[in-house]
Design a protein around this motif. Structure first.
Motif, PDB file in Angstrom:
ATOM      1  N   GLN A  73     -29.223  84.093 -41.200  1.00  0.00           N
ATOM      2  CA  GLN A  73     -28.934  84.381 -39.552  1.00  0.00           C
ATOM      3  C   GLN A  73     -28.569  85.867 -39.623  1.00  0.00           C
ATOM      4  OE1 GLN A  73     -29.396  81.712 -37.393  1.00  0.00           O
ATOM      5  NE2 GLN A  73     -29.381  83.704 -35.897  1.00  0.00           N
ATOM      6  N   VAL A  74     -29.300  86.496 -38.585  1.00  0.00           N
ATOM      7  CA  VAL A  74     -29.035  87.769 -38.198  1.00  0.00           C
ATOM      8  C   VAL A  74     -28.117  87.792 -37.105  1.00  0.00           C
ATOM      9  CG1 VAL A  74     -29.786  90.130 -37.593  1.00  0.00           C
ATOM     10  CG2 VAL A  74     -31.156  88.573 -39.332  1.00  0.00           C
ATOM     11  N   ALA A  91     -27.478 101.536 -34.604  1.00  0.00           N
ATOM     12  CA  ALA A  91     -26.877 100.281 -34.252  1.00  0.00           C
ATOM     13  C   ALA A  91     -26.804  99.551 -35.706  1.00  0.00           C
ATOM     14  CB  ALA A  91     -28.065  99.093 -33.368  1.00  0.00           C
ATOM     15  N   LEU A  92     -26.326  98.210 -35.748  1.00  0.00           N
ATOM     16  CA  LEU A  92     -26.178  97.550 -37.095  1.00  0.00           C
ATOM     17  C   LEU A  92     -26.370  96.063 -36.963  1.00  0.00           C
ATOM     18  CD1 LEU A  92     -23.322  96.154 -37.553  1.00  0.00           C
ATOM     19  CD2 LEU A  92     -22.530  98.474 -38.021  1.00  0.00           C
ATOM     20  N   LEU A 115     -30.144  99.315 -45.824  1.00  0.00           N
ATOM     21  CA  LEU A 115     -29.349  98.015 -45.940  1.00  0.00           C
ATOM     22  C   LEU A 115     -28.403  98.079 -47.114  1.00  0.00           C
ATOM     23  CD1 LEU A 115     -29.826  94.740 -45.021  1.00  0.00           C
ATOM     24  CD2 LEU A 115     -30.644  94.691 -47.528  1.00  0.00           C
ATOM     25  N   ILE A 116     -27.113  97.613 -47.102  1.00  0.00           N
ATOM     26  CA  ILE A 116     -26.187  97.416 -48.077  1.00  0.00           C
ATOM     27  C   ILE A 116     -25.634  96.263 -48.401  1.00  0.00           C
ATOM     28  CG2 ILE A 116     -24.338  98.337 -46.678  1.00  0.00           C
ATOM     29  CD1 ILE A 116     -23.153  99.671 -49.128  1.00  0.00           C
ATOM     30  N   VAL A 117     -25.662  95.618 -49.687  1.00  0.00           N
ATOM     31  CA  VAL A 117     -25.412  94.423 -49.964  1.00  0.00           C
ATOM     32  C   VAL A 117     -23.987  94.358 -50.299  1.00  0.00           C
ATOM     33  CG1 VAL A 117     -25.650  92.326 -51.485  1.00  0.00           C
ATOM     34  CG2 VAL A 117     -27.499  94.078 -51.025  1.00  0.00           C
ATOM     35  N   LEU A 118     -23.198  93.526 -49.475  1.00  0.00           N
ATOM     36  CA  LEU A 118     -21.737  93.278 -49.703  1.00  0.00           C
ATOM     37  C   LEU A 118     -21.342  92.255 -50.594  1.00  0.00           C
ATOM     38  CD1 LEU A 118     -20.635  93.374 -45.803  1.00  0.00           C
ATOM     39  CD2 LEU A 118     -21.005  95.242 -47.450  1.00  0.00           C
ATOM     40  N   ALA A 167     -25.337  91.084 -46.131  1.00  0.00           N
ATOM     41  CA  ALA A 167     -25.640  92.392 -46.269  1.00  0.00           C
ATOM     42  C   ALA A 167     -25.251  93.017 -44.790  1.00  0.00           C
ATOM     43  CB  ALA A 167     -27.094  92.602 -46.442  1.00  0.00           C
ATOM     44  N   ILE A 168     -25.219  94.323 -44.744  1.00  0.00           N
ATOM     45  CA  ILE A 168     -25.134  94.964 -43.408  1.00  0.00           C
ATOM     46  C   ILE A 168     -26.292  95.826 -43.552  1.00  0.00           C
ATOM     47  CG2 ILE A 168     -23.905  96.840 -42.207  1.00  0.00           C
ATOM     48  CD1 ILE A 168     -22.444  93.880 -42.053  1.00  0.00           C
ATOM     49  N   ALA A 169     -27.029  95.774 -42.260  1.00  0.00           N
ATOM     50  CA  ALA A 169     -28.174  96.975 -42.015  1.00  0.00           C
ATOM     51  C   ALA A 169     -27.913  97.873 -40.866  1.00  0.00           C
ATOM     52  CB  ALA A 169     -29.295  95.945 -41.533  1.00  0.00           C
ATOM     53  N   GLY A 170     -28.134  98.852 -40.970  1.00  0.00           N
ATOM     54  CA  GLY A 170     -27.891 100.009 -40.227  1.00  0.00           C
ATOM     55  C   GLY A 170     -29.137 100.581 -39.678  1.00  0.00           C
TER      56      GLY A 170
END
Length: 220
Positions: A73-74, A91-92, A115-118, A167-170
Protein backbone atom coordinates in the motif's frame (compact mmCIF):
# COMPACT_ATOMS: atom_id res chain seq x y z
CA UNK A 1 29.84 33.89 -34.32
CA UNK A 2 29.21 30.12 -34.55
CA UNK A 3 30.10 29.84 -30.87
CA UNK A 4 27.51 32.50 -30.01
CA UNK A 5 24.80 30.67 -31.99
CA UNK A 6 25.78 27.41 -30.29
CA UNK A 7 25.50 28.95 -26.81
CA UNK A 8 22.13 30.49 -27.65
CA UNK A 9 20.88 27.10 -28.92
CA UNK A 10 22.02 25.35 -25.74
CA UNK A 11 20.32 27.98 -23.56
CA UNK A 12 17.10 27.59 -25.54
CA UNK A 13 17.11 23.82 -25.11
CA UNK A 14 17.94 23.91 -21.39
CA UNK A 15 15.36 26.59 -20.68
CA UNK A 16 12.67 24.51 -22.37
CA UNK A 17 13.68 21.47 -20.32
CA UNK A 18 13.61 23.43 -17.07
CA UNK A 19 10.14 24.77 -17.85
CA UNK A 20 8.84 21.18 -17.98
CA UNK A 21 9.35 20.81 -14.23
CA UNK A 22 7.71 22.49 -11.27
CA UNK A 23 8.66 26.18 -11.39
CA UNK A 24 10.70 27.71 -8.61
CA UNK A 25 8.57 29.70 -6.15
CA UNK A 26 8.86 33.47 -6.02
CA UNK A 27 7.54 33.68 -2.46
CA UNK A 28 8.33 31.95 0.84
CA UNK A 29 5.32 29.67 0.55
CA UNK A 30 1.97 29.29 -1.17
CA UNK A 31 -0.15 27.01 1.00
CA UNK A 32 -2.83 25.42 -1.19
CA UNK A 33 -6.49 26.03 -0.41
CA UNK A 34 -9.57 24.60 -2.11
CA UNK A 35 -11.59 27.78 -1.85
CA UNK A 36 -11.54 30.16 -4.81
CA UNK A 37 -9.85 32.89 -2.85
CA UNK A 38 -6.41 34.30 -3.52
CA UNK A 39 -3.72 33.82 -6.15
CA UNK A 40 -3.90 30.75 -8.44
CA UNK A 41 -0.42 29.10 -8.56
CA UNK A 42 0.50 25.63 -9.88
CA UNK A 43 -3.12 24.54 -10.13
CA UNK A 44 -3.91 25.63 -6.56
CA UNK A 45 -5.10 28.78 -4.87
CA UNK A 46 -2.78 30.29 -2.28
CA UNK A 47 -3.90 30.79 1.28
CA UNK A 48 -3.57 34.30 2.66
CA UNK A 49 -0.02 34.29 4.14
CA UNK A 50 -1.34 35.98 7.28
CA UNK A 51 -3.59 32.97 7.93
CA UNK A 52 -0.91 30.30 7.39
CA UNK A 53 -0.15 28.08 10.41
CA UNK A 54 2.45 25.44 11.24
CA UNK A 55 -0.23 22.77 10.68
CA UNK A 56 -0.26 23.68 6.99
CA UNK A 57 3.23 22.18 6.72
CA UNK A 58 2.54 19.07 8.83
CA UNK A 59 1.21 15.59 8.07
CA UNK A 60 1.30 12.36 10.09
CA UNK A 61 1.65 9.09 8.16
CA UNK A 62 0.60 5.81 9.81
CA UNK A 63 1.52 2.31 8.64
CA UNK A 64 -0.93 1.18 5.95
CA UNK A 65 -3.02 -1.97 5.66
CA UNK A 66 -1.37 -4.32 3.16
CA UNK A 67 -4.17 -6.90 3.18
CA UNK A 68 -4.93 -6.65 -0.54
CA UNK A 69 -4.13 -8.61 -3.73
CA UNK A 70 -0.77 -6.84 -4.18
CA UNK A 71 0.34 -7.07 -0.57
CA UNK A 72 1.43 -3.44 -0.59
CA UNK A 73 0.00 0.00 0.00
CA UNK A 74 1.29 3.43 -0.98
CA UNK A 75 0.46 6.37 1.28
CA UNK A 76 1.09 9.56 -0.72
CA UNK A 77 2.10 12.86 0.83
CA UNK A 78 1.50 15.08 -2.18
CA UNK A 79 0.15 18.61 -2.29
CA UNK A 80 -3.42 17.35 -1.82
CA UNK A 81 -2.42 15.75 1.48
CA UNK A 82 0.05 18.43 2.61
CA UNK A 83 -1.03 21.88 1.33
CA UNK A 84 2.27 23.49 2.35
CA UNK A 85 4.01 21.59 -0.46
CA UNK A 86 2.39 23.82 -3.06
CA UNK A 87 5.02 25.41 -5.38
CA UNK A 88 7.92 23.69 -3.55
CA UNK A 89 8.47 20.99 -6.20
CA UNK A 90 8.74 17.99 -3.87
CA UNK A 91 6.59 15.22 -2.42
CA UNK A 92 7.01 11.85 -0.79
CA UNK A 93 5.22 8.57 -0.20
CA UNK A 94 5.39 5.80 2.38
CA UNK A 95 5.21 2.29 0.92
CA UNK A 96 4.27 -0.63 3.19
CA UNK A 97 4.85 -4.22 2.05
CA UNK A 98 3.60 -7.52 3.40
CA UNK A 99 5.91 -10.51 2.80
CA UNK A 100 6.15 -10.98 -1.00
CA UNK A 101 4.20 -7.74 -1.45
CA UNK A 102 4.62 -5.92 -4.76
CA UNK A 103 4.41 -2.27 -5.75
CA UNK A 104 3.62 -3.09 -9.40
CA UNK A 105 5.26 -1.63 -12.51
CA UNK A 106 4.29 2.03 -12.75
CA UNK A 107 5.60 5.43 -13.78
CA UNK A 108 5.60 8.96 -12.40
CA UNK A 109 5.20 11.21 -15.46
CA UNK A 110 6.32 14.37 -13.65
CA UNK A 111 8.96 13.19 -11.17
CA UNK A 112 12.17 11.34 -10.49
CA UNK A 113 11.88 9.08 -7.44
CA UNK A 114 14.53 8.36 -4.81
CA UNK A 115 13.74 5.44 -2.50
CA UNK A 116 15.20 4.58 0.90
CA UNK A 117 14.44 1.30 2.67
CA UNK A 118 13.54 1.71 6.34
CA UNK A 119 12.85 -1.96 7.09
CA UNK A 120 13.12 -5.23 5.19
CA UNK A 121 14.59 -6.31 1.88
CA UNK A 122 13.32 -5.13 -1.51
CA UNK A 123 14.09 -6.21 -5.05
CA UNK A 124 13.71 -3.04 -7.14
CA UNK A 125 14.24 -2.07 -10.74
CA UNK A 126 13.43 0.16 -13.68
CA UNK A 127 13.38 -0.25 -17.46
CA UNK A 128 15.04 2.25 -19.77
CA UNK A 129 13.29 3.69 -22.82
CA UNK A 130 13.15 2.19 -26.32
CA UNK A 131 15.99 4.54 -27.25
CA UNK A 132 18.22 2.75 -24.73
CA UNK A 133 17.06 -0.74 -25.66
CA UNK A 134 14.58 -1.26 -22.80
CA UNK A 135 17.37 -2.32 -20.47
CA UNK A 136 16.42 -3.58 -17.00
CA UNK A 137 18.34 -2.15 -14.03
CA UNK A 138 17.77 -4.04 -10.76
CA UNK A 139 19.15 -4.16 -7.24
CA UNK A 140 18.34 -5.88 -3.95
CA UNK A 141 18.05 -3.24 -1.24
CA UNK A 142 18.35 -3.69 2.50
CA UNK A 143 17.68 -1.33 5.40
CA UNK A 144 19.39 2.02 4.76
CA UNK A 145 19.95 1.44 1.04
CA UNK A 146 18.93 4.10 -1.48
CA UNK A 147 17.95 3.73 -5.16
CA UNK A 148 16.89 6.24 -7.83
CA UNK A 149 14.22 5.77 -10.51
CA UNK A 150 14.62 8.33 -13.34
CA UNK A 151 11.63 10.46 -14.29
CA UNK A 152 8.98 8.78 -16.44
CA UNK A 153 10.55 5.30 -16.53
CA UNK A 154 8.64 2.16 -15.56
CA UNK A 155 9.77 0.82 -12.17
CA UNK A 156 8.70 -1.56 -9.40
CA UNK A 157 9.51 -2.80 -5.88
CA UNK A 158 9.04 -6.36 -4.55
CA UNK A 159 9.45 -7.49 -0.95
CA UNK A 160 11.80 -10.49 -1.12
CA UNK A 161 12.35 -10.72 2.64
CA UNK A 162 10.56 -12.93 5.16
CA UNK A 163 8.91 -10.10 7.09
CA UNK A 164 7.20 -6.80 6.42
CA UNK A 165 9.08 -4.02 4.64
CA UNK A 166 8.78 -0.23 4.67
CA UNK A 167 10.26 2.34 2.30
CA UNK A 168 10.03 6.09 1.83
CA UNK A 169 10.01 7.56 -1.68
CA UNK A 170 10.99 11.17 -2.33
CA UNK A 171 9.67 12.68 -5.57
CA UNK A 172 10.78 15.77 -7.48
CA UNK A 173 7.30 17.22 -7.98
CA UNK A 174 4.53 18.36 -5.65
CA UNK A 175 2.15 16.31 -7.84
CA UNK A 176 4.21 13.57 -9.54
CA UNK A 177 1.28 11.52 -10.80
CA UNK A 178 1.20 7.71 -10.91
CA UNK A 179 0.38 5.44 -13.84
CA UNK A 180 0.13 1.74 -12.93
CA UNK A 181 0.82 0.03 -16.24
CA UNK A 182 -1.57 -2.94 -15.98
CA UNK A 183 -4.39 -0.82 -14.59
CA UNK A 184 -3.98 1.87 -17.24
CA UNK A 185 -4.18 -0.63 -20.10
CA UNK A 186 -6.75 -3.07 -18.73
CA UNK A 187 -8.99 -0.78 -16.66
CA UNK A 188 -9.18 2.26 -18.94
CA UNK A 189 -12.53 4.06 -19.08
CA UNK A 190 -13.89 3.60 -21.69
CA UNK A 191 -12.00 0.36 -22.44
CA UNK A 192 -9.18 0.23 -24.96
CA UNK A 193 -10.13 -1.68 -28.10
CA UNK A 194 -9.53 -5.43 -27.87
CA UNK A 195 -7.89 -5.30 -31.28
CA UNK A 196 -5.33 -2.85 -29.93
CA UNK A 197 -4.55 -4.93 -26.84
CA UNK A 198 -4.39 -8.34 -28.52
CA UNK A 199 -2.01 -7.02 -31.17
CA UNK A 200 0.09 -5.07 -28.65
CA UNK A 201 0.60 -8.09 -26.37
CA UNK A 202 0.48 -10.70 -29.17
CA UNK A 203 -2.24 -12.68 -27.38
CA UNK A 204 -5.60 -14.10 -28.43
CA UNK A 205 -9.00 -12.73 -27.41
CA UNK A 206 -9.57 -15.50 -24.81
CA UNK A 207 -6.39 -14.57 -22.99
CA UNK A 208 -7.36 -10.91 -23.11
CA UNK A 209 -10.84 -11.70 -21.77
CA UNK A 210 -9.23 -13.54 -18.85
CA UNK A 211 -6.97 -10.58 -18.07
CA UNK A 212 -9.84 -8.10 -18.28
CA UNK A 213 -11.78 -10.08 -15.65
CA UNK A 214 -9.01 -9.74 -13.05
CA UNK A 215 -9.31 -7.25 -10.18
CA UNK A 216 -6.19 -5.13 -10.99
CA UNK A 217 -6.03 -3.57 -7.56
CA UNK A 218 -4.86 0.04 -7.24
CA UNK A 219 -2.54 0.31 -4.22
CA UNK A 220 -2.11 4.09 -4.45
Amino acid sequence: MKVVYFVVAILAVTSSVVSAYDPSPLQDFCVAVKEIDGVFVNGKFCKDPKLVKAEDFFEHVDPANTNNPLGSQVTPVFVDQLPGLNTLGIALARIDFAPKGLNPPHTHPRATEILIVLEGTLYVGFVSSNQDGNRLFTKVLNKGDVFVFPIGLIHFQLNVGYGNAVAIAGLSSQNPGTIIIANALLKATPPISGEVLTKAFQIDQNTLDYLLKQSWYDNN
